[in-house]
Design a protein around this motif. Structure first.
Motif, PDB file in Angstrom:
ATOM      1  N   PHE A 182     -68.828   3.285  24.657  1.00  0.00           N
ATOM      2  CA  PHE A 182     -68.454   2.604  23.419  1.00  0.00           C
ATOM      3  C   PHE A 182     -68.337   1.112  23.677  1.00  0.00           C
ATOM      4  CE2 PHE A 182     -65.033   1.508  20.236  1.00  0.00           C
ATOM      5  CZ  PHE A 182     -65.823   1.660  19.116  1.00  0.00           C
ATOM      6  N   GLY A 186     -68.596  -2.709  21.342  1.00  0.00           N
ATOM      7  CA  GLY A 186     -68.322  -1.798  20.227  1.00  0.00           C
ATOM      8  C   GLY A 186     -66.959  -2.057  19.622  1.00  0.00           C
ATOM      9  N   GLN A 190     -66.389  -3.411  15.789  1.00  0.00           N
ATOM     10  CA  GLN A 190     -65.569  -2.634  14.865  1.00  0.00           C
ATOM     11  C   GLN A 190     -64.393  -3.449  14.331  1.00  0.00           C
ATOM     12  OE1 GLN A 190     -65.518   0.632  13.650  1.00  0.00           O
ATOM     13  NE2 GLN A 190     -67.612   0.937  14.371  1.00  0.00           N
ATOM     14  N   GLU A 193     -65.384  -5.877  11.675  1.00  0.00           N
ATOM     15  CA  GLU A 193     -65.722  -5.260  10.386  1.00  0.00           C
ATOM     16  C   GLU A 193     -64.485  -4.803   9.615  1.00  0.00           C
ATOM     17  OE1 GLU A 193     -68.314  -2.097  11.477  1.00  0.00           O
ATOM     18  OE2 GLU A 193     -70.019  -3.409  11.963  1.00  0.00           O
ATOM     19  N   ARG A 194     -63.295  -4.959  10.184  1.00  0.00           N
ATOM     20  CA  ARG A 194     -62.077  -4.402   9.588  1.00  0.00           C
ATOM     21  C   ARG A 194     -61.056  -5.475   9.243  1.00  0.00           C
ATOM     22  NH1 ARG A 194     -62.420   0.996  10.120  1.00  0.00           N
ATOM     23  NH2 ARG A 194     -64.045   1.752  11.513  1.00  0.00           N
ATOM     24  N   GLY A 205     -59.397   3.792  12.450  1.00  0.00           N
ATOM     25  CA  GLY A 205     -60.835   3.551  12.390  1.00  0.00           C
ATOM     26  C   GLY A 205     -61.445   3.341  13.762  1.00  0.00           C
ATOM     27  N   LEU A 206     -60.761   2.590  14.623  1.00  0.00           N
ATOM     28  CA  LEU A 206     -61.280   2.342  15.973  1.00  0.00           C
ATOM     29  C   LEU A 206     -61.311   3.620  16.798  1.00  0.00           C
ATOM     30  CD1 LEU A 206     -59.553  -1.057  16.833  1.00  0.00           C
ATOM     31  CD2 LEU A 206     -61.984  -0.673  16.421  1.00  0.00           C
ATOM     32  N   ASP A 208     -61.397   6.713  15.673  1.00  0.00           N
ATOM     33  CA  ASP A 208     -62.425   7.600  15.105  1.00  0.00           C
ATOM     34  C   ASP A 208     -63.816   7.178  15.554  1.00  0.00           C
ATOM     35  OD1 ASP A 208     -60.556   9.127  13.810  1.00  0.00           O
ATOM     36  OD2 ASP A 208     -60.909   8.274  11.816  1.00  0.00           O
ATOM     37  N   ALA A 209     -64.080   5.861  15.576  1.00  0.00           N
ATOM     38  CA  ALA A 209     -65.393   5.370  15.987  1.00  0.00           C
ATOM     39  C   ALA A 209     -65.670   5.703  17.450  1.00  0.00           C
ATOM     40  CB  ALA A 209     -65.485   3.860  15.756  1.00  0.00           C
ATOM     41  N   ARG A 212     -66.293   9.489  17.718  1.00  0.00           N
ATOM     42  CA  ARG A 212     -67.636   9.850  17.243  1.00  0.00           C
ATOM     43  C   ARG A 212     -68.685   9.484  18.282  1.00  0.00           C
ATOM     44  NH1 ARG A 212     -65.805   7.530  12.445  1.00  0.00           N
ATOM     45  NH2 ARG A 212     -67.103   5.688  12.827  1.00  0.00           N
ATOM     46  N   HIS A 213     -68.524   8.297  18.893  1.00  0.00           N
ATOM     47  CA  HIS A 213     -69.479   7.869  19.914  1.00  0.00           C
ATOM     48  C   HIS A 213     -69.495   8.853  21.087  1.00  0.00           C
ATOM     49  CE1 HIS A 213     -71.840   4.957  22.248  1.00  0.00           C
ATOM     50  NE2 HIS A 213     -71.098   5.327  23.287  1.00  0.00           N
TER      51      HIS A 213
END
Length: 232
Positions: A182, A186, A190, A193-194, A205-206, A208-209, A212-213
């Motif tokens: 990540f 990354g 992220q 973008e927030r 959000g971080l 979760d990202a 997911r990665h």
């Protein structure tokens, strides 16, 4: 359940700030630790730490670390001095193959000044409203190896719209199974973008990202603590 009770049940807040954290052990228990403490009317202390190793041995050392931090923290003890005292305690209690990375901050909520010390920990990212990124690196080596180590304090001014994100290496080292992590890029992308999100949205959000990665499989414990600075 026992280990979760060592984390703050409710995170102290202050006018003009939002503070949130999330903790995800790679196994049932782990060696990551975070804390937020109100020390007096205008001072909040917070920390994020990572004990080397996994599972029960790391969790036991994490409990020892939590007790030491809670016992030492005061509004008048600067971050560098705090790390020096904590390092001596850990050198007496850790086995030679163990160490701790540690980030400690003292936030003056009225003056909007953050004093900090980074003891070998992944550098937290301070993201400004204008897109500037500041890495909080001042400090010293990891804790628990050499009792006479010296640690420096850094200081930074906080402004409206700032987001400070502290994390453990389990977040940036989250891998997709092909060896692609990540990474800090990354994380920075992220965070950028927030900008309008709350501290709770940022941490969730971080994490979760990163999950997911990594296809929802972490090799190491992951912790994120975020502070969003709002207008008074």
């Amino acid at each position: 359940r026992i280990q979760r009770r060592l984390m703050p049940a409710e995170i102290p807040q202050a006018a003009g700030y939002e503070i949130a954290a999330m903790w995800q052990p790679a196994r049932i228990i782990g060696g990551d630790y975070y804390d937020v403490m109100r020390l007096d009317r205008r001072t909040l202390a917070f920390c994020v730490a990572d004990v080397a190793g996994h599972g029960l041995p790391a969790a036991l050392m994490m409990a020892n670390l939590q007790a030491a931090v809670r016992g030492l923290a005061t509004a008048t003890l600067g971050p560098g001095a705090m790390c020096e005292k904590l390092n001596r305690v850990l050198c007496d209690n850790l086995s030679p193959d163990r160490f701790v990375t540690f980030f400690y901050g003292l936030l003056d909520t009225e003056a909007r000044r953050l004093k900090f010390c980074n003891a070998g920990h992944p550098a937290p990212i301070l993201s400004r409203d204008n897109g500037e990124k500041v890495l909080l690196q001042d400090g010293g080596p990891v804790l628990g190896l050499f009792p006479e180590e010296r640690f420096e304090s850094g200081e930074v001014e906080l402004r409206d719209g700032d987001r400070l994100v502290c994390f453990t290496d389990g977040v940036v080292e989250a891998s997709d199974g092909q060896g692609v992590e990540f990474g800090k890029d990354g994380m920075e992308r992220q965070i950028g973008e927030r900008g309008g999100e709350s501290a709770e949205q940022i941490t969730k959000g971080l994490l979760d990202a990163a999950m997911r990665h990594a296809n929802h499989w972490l090799e190491d414990d992951a912790t994120i603590l975020a502070i969003a600075v709002r207008g008074f």
